[in-house]
Motif scaffolding. Structure first.
Motif, PDB file in Angstrom:
ATOM      1  N   THR A  22       1.325  -0.951  -0.026  1.00 25.94           N
ATOM      2  CA  THR A  22       0.257  -0.295   0.185  1.00 25.94           C
ATOM      3  C   THR A  22       0.527   1.612   0.162  1.00 25.94           C
ATOM      4  O   THR A  22       0.257   1.715  -0.654  1.00 25.94           O
ATOM      5  CB  THR A  22      -0.745  -0.082   0.809  1.00 25.94           C
ATOM      6  N   VAL A  23       2.208   1.334   0.281  1.00 25.66           N
ATOM      7  CA  VAL A  23       2.683   2.404   0.896  1.00 25.66           C
ATOM      8  C   VAL A  23       4.456   1.725   0.320  1.00 25.66           C
ATOM      9  O   VAL A  23       4.733   1.074   0.746  1.00 25.66           O
ATOM     10  CB  VAL A  23       3.048   3.032   1.569  1.00 25.66           C
ATOM     11  N   PRO A  24       4.821   2.128  -0.547  1.00 24.84           N
ATOM     12  CA  PRO A  24       6.717   2.344  -0.377  1.00 24.84           C
ATOM     13  C   PRO A  24       7.293   2.356   0.437  1.00 24.84           C
ATOM     14  O   PRO A  24       8.859   2.155   0.442  1.00 24.84           O
ATOM     15  CB  PRO A  24       7.005   3.086  -1.861  1.00 24.84           C
ATOM     16  N   ILE A  25       7.304   2.405   1.691  1.00 26.99           N
ATOM     17  CA  ILE A  25       8.245   2.484   2.829  1.00 26.99           C
ATOM     18  C   ILE A  25       7.626   1.774   4.573  1.00 26.99           C
ATOM     19  O   ILE A  25       6.102   1.304   4.184  1.00 26.99           O
ATOM     20  CB  ILE A  25       7.878   3.932   3.355  1.00 26.99           C
ATOM     21  N   LEU A  26       8.181   1.066   5.136  1.00 31.44           N
ATOM     22  CA  LEU A  26       8.166   0.829   6.483  1.00 31.44           C
ATOM     23  C   LEU A  26       7.214   1.359   7.249  1.00 31.44           C
ATOM     24  O   LEU A  26       7.719   2.496   6.930  1.00 31.44           O
ATOM     25  CB  LEU A  26       8.659   0.008   6.843  1.00 31.44           C
ATOM     26  N   ALA A  27       6.759   1.411   8.397  1.00 28.75           N
ATOM     27  CA  ALA A  27       5.826   2.019   9.006  1.00 28.75           C
ATOM     28  C   ALA A  27       6.279   2.272  10.131  1.00 28.75           C
ATOM     29  O   ALA A  27       7.020   1.905  10.467  1.00 28.75           O
ATOM     30  CB  ALA A  27       4.414   1.003   9.664  1.00 28.75           C
ATOM     31  N   GLN A  28       6.468   3.522  10.676  1.00 34.81           N
ATOM     32  CA  GLN A  28       7.046   3.899  11.241  1.00 34.81           C
ATOM     33  C   GLN A  28       6.988   3.471  13.041  1.00 34.81           C
ATOM     34  O   GLN A  28       5.164   4.347  13.224  1.00 34.81           O
ATOM     35  CB  GLN A  28       7.389   5.292  11.093  1.00 34.81           C
ATOM     36  N   PRO A  29       7.049   4.079  13.651  1.00 34.98           N
ATOM     37  CA  PRO A  29       6.854   3.671  15.201  1.00 34.98           C
ATOM     38  C   PRO A  29       5.770   5.536  15.191  1.00 34.98           C
ATOM     39  O   PRO A  29       6.392   5.916  14.869  1.00 34.98           O
ATOM     40  CB  PRO A  29       7.755   3.909  15.837  1.00 34.98           C
ATOM     41  N   LEU A  30       5.267   5.277  16.184  1.00 32.69           N
ATOM     42  CA  LEU A  30       4.197   6.165  17.057  1.00 32.69           C
ATOM     43  C   LEU A  30       5.576   7.495  17.577  1.00 32.69           C
ATOM     44  O   LEU A  30       5.980   6.792  18.395  1.00 32.69           O
ATOM     45  CB  LEU A  30       2.879   5.381  17.087  1.00 32.69           C
ATOM     46  N   PRO A  31       4.543   8.317  17.389  1.00 32.89           N
ATOM     47  CA  PRO A  31       5.701   8.734  18.415  1.00 32.89           C
ATOM     48  C   PRO A  31       4.800   8.642  19.398  1.00 32.89           C
ATOM     49  O   PRO A  31       3.879   8.753  19.870  1.00 32.89           O
ATOM     50  CB  PRO A  31       4.841  10.476  17.674  1.00 32.89           C
ATOM     51  N   LYS A  32       5.822   9.121  20.683  1.00 31.23           N
ATOM     52  CA  LYS A  32       5.314   9.544  22.167  1.00 31.23           C
ATOM     53  C   LYS A  32       4.296  10.490  22.334  1.00 31.23           C
ATOM     54  O   LYS A  32       3.468  11.357  21.321  1.00 31.23           O
ATOM     55  CB  LYS A  32       5.650  10.043  22.943  1.00 31.23           C
ATOM     56  N   THR A  33       3.193  10.748  22.852  1.00 30.65           N
ATOM     57  CA  THR A  33       2.109  11.200  23.641  1.00 30.65           C
ATOM     58  C   THR A  33       2.610  12.962  23.587  1.00 30.65           C
ATOM     59  O   THR A  33       1.505  13.853  23.672  1.00 30.65           O
ATOM     60  CB  THR A  33       1.495  10.633  24.591  1.00 30.65           C
ATOM     61  N   ASP A  34       3.719  12.616  24.485  1.00 30.11           N
ATOM     62  CA  ASP A  34       3.922  13.871  24.291  1.00 30.11           C
ATOM     63  C   ASP A  34       5.064  14.400  23.625  1.00 30.11           C
ATOM     64  O   ASP A  34       6.101  15.423  24.143  1.00 30.11           O
ATOM     65  CB  ASP A  34       4.800  14.384  26.229  1.00 30.11           C
ATOM     66  N   CYS A  35       5.355  14.441  22.799  1.00 25.41           N
ATOM     67  CA  CYS A  35       6.320  14.844  21.626  1.00 25.41           C
ATOM     68  C   CYS A  35       5.856  16.263  21.264  1.00 25.41           C
ATOM     69  O   CYS A  35       4.722  16.728  21.150  1.00 25.41           O
ATOM     70  CB  CYS A  35       6.208  13.864  19.939  1.00 25.41           C
ATOM     71  N   SER A  36       6.759  17.050  20.618  1.00 24.73           N
ATOM     72  CA  SER A  36       6.813  18.343  19.807  1.00 24.73           C
ATOM     73  C   SER A  36       5.937  17.696  19.091  1.00 24.73           C
ATOM     74  O   SER A  36       5.113  16.937  18.047  1.00 24.73           O
ATOM     75  CB  SER A  36       8.221  19.124  19.810  1.00 24.73           C
ATOM     76  N   VAL A  37       5.401  19.412  18.341  1.00 21.64           N
ATOM     77  CA  VAL A  37       4.084  19.224  17.478  1.00 21.64           C
ATOM     78  C   VAL A  37       5.219  19.068  15.975  1.00 21.64           C
ATOM     79  O   VAL A  37       4.694  18.556  15.242  1.00 21.64           O
ATOM     80  CB  VAL A  37       2.971  20.511  17.376  1.00 21.64           C
ATOM     81  N   ALA A  38       6.094  19.657  16.020  1.00 19.22           N
ATOM     82  CA  ALA A  38       7.102  19.634  14.753  1.00 19.22           C
ATOM     83  C   ALA A  38       7.814  17.944  14.518  1.00 19.22           C
ATOM     84  O   ALA A  38       7.395  17.233  12.906  1.00 19.22           O
ATOM     85  CB  ALA A  38       8.153  20.566  14.868  1.00 19.22           C
ATOM     86  N   GLU A  39       7.768  17.815  15.414  1.00 18.24           N
ATOM     87  CA  GLU A  39       8.424  15.844  15.840  1.00 18.24           C
ATOM     88  C   GLU A  39       6.820  14.977  15.293  1.00 18.24           C
ATOM     89  O   GLU A  39       6.690  14.095  14.418  1.00 18.24           O
ATOM     90  CB  GLU A  39       8.606  15.270  17.445  1.00 18.24           C
ATOM     91  N   TYR A  40       5.356  15.716  15.557  1.00 19.45           N
ATOM     92  CA  TYR A  40       4.268  14.545  15.253  1.00 19.45           C
ATOM     93  C   TYR A  40       4.310  15.039  13.660  1.00 19.45           C
ATOM     94  O   TYR A  40       3.942  13.816  13.406  1.00 19.45           O
ATOM     95  CB  TYR A  40       3.076  15.401  15.916  1.00 19.45           C
ATOM     96  N   ILE A  41       4.553  16.343  13.644  1.00 18.81           N
ATOM     97  CA  ILE A  41       4.550  16.695  11.979  1.00 18.81           C
ATOM     98  C   ILE A  41       4.675  15.503  10.977  1.00 18.81           C
ATOM     99  O   ILE A  41       5.179  15.575   9.704  1.00 18.81           O
ATOM    100  CB  ILE A  41       3.944  18.176  11.857  1.00 18.81           C
ATOM    101  N   THR A  42       6.220  15.621  11.435  1.00 17.32           N
ATOM    102  CA  THR A  42       7.332  15.284  11.059  1.00 17.32           C
ATOM    103  C   THR A  42       6.589  13.479  10.644  1.00 17.32           C
ATOM    104  O   THR A  42       7.375  12.837   9.431  1.00 17.32           O
ATOM    105  CB  THR A  42       8.868  15.258  11.452  1.00 17.32           C
ATOM    106  N   ARG A  43       6.467  13.168  11.330  1.00 15.00           N
ATOM    107  CA  ARG A  43       6.575  11.307  11.874  1.00 15.00           C
ATOM    108  C   ARG A  43       5.468  11.615  10.393  1.00 15.00           C
ATOM    109  O   ARG A  43       5.625  10.399   9.756  1.00 15.00           O
ATOM    110  CB  ARG A  43       6.242  10.804  13.066  1.00 15.00           C
ATOM    111  N   ALA A  44       4.621  12.558  10.764  1.00 18.11           N
ATOM    112  CA  ALA A  44       3.016  12.004   9.852  1.00 18.11           C
ATOM    113  C   ALA A  44       3.531  12.192   8.475  1.00 18.11           C
ATOM    114  O   ALA A  44       2.457  11.058   7.372  1.00 18.11           O
ATOM    115  CB  ALA A  44       2.213  13.484   9.837  1.00 18.11           C
ATOM    116  N   PHE A  45       4.592  12.962   8.042  1.00 19.08           N
ATOM    117  CA  PHE A  45       4.787  13.096   6.082  1.00 19.08           C
ATOM    118  C   PHE A  45       5.618  12.566   6.190  1.00 19.08           C
ATOM    119  O   PHE A  45       6.571  11.333   5.066  1.00 19.08           O
ATOM    120  CB  PHE A  45       5.023  14.236   6.432  1.00 19.08           C
TER     121      PHE A  45
END
Length: 88
Positions: free
Chosen positions: A65-88
């Motif tokens: 379905t996607v050409p990359i491996l699934a990334q681990p979920l970020p920690k619930t207290d991570c920064s918005v920047a880290e969360y968005i980086t993981r989302a993309f």
């Protein structure tokens, strides 16, 4: 006001990653006047035609379905920047 436009009054409830996606999408439309959106639509039509052709001979297509491996979920207290980086 209908339910579709109600989200405009509740944008503070949207996730940070969705807000960034919306800004990036609007930037692309403003700066490139839909050129890349149009290109994506044309590519989608070609891809669909290819799938339809393959499905003439086969009942099922198994593909990633996607050409990359699934990334681990970020920690619930991570920064918005880290969360968005993981989302993309």
């Amino acid at each position: 006001m209908n339910k579709f436009s109600d989200w405009l009054n509740r944008t503070d409830e949207l996730s940070p990653s969705l807000k960034v996606c919306m800004f990036v999408g609007q930037y692309g439309l403003d700066q490139y006047h839909g050129r890349y959106y149009d290109k994506a639509q044309n590519l989608a039509r070609k891809a669909r035609a290819g799938y339809d052709k393959a499905l003439d001979d086969y009942d099922l297509l198994i593909m990633p379905t996607v050409p990359i491996l699934a990334q681990p979920l970020p920690k619930t207290d991570c920064s918005v920047a880290e969360y968005i980086t993981r989302a993309f």
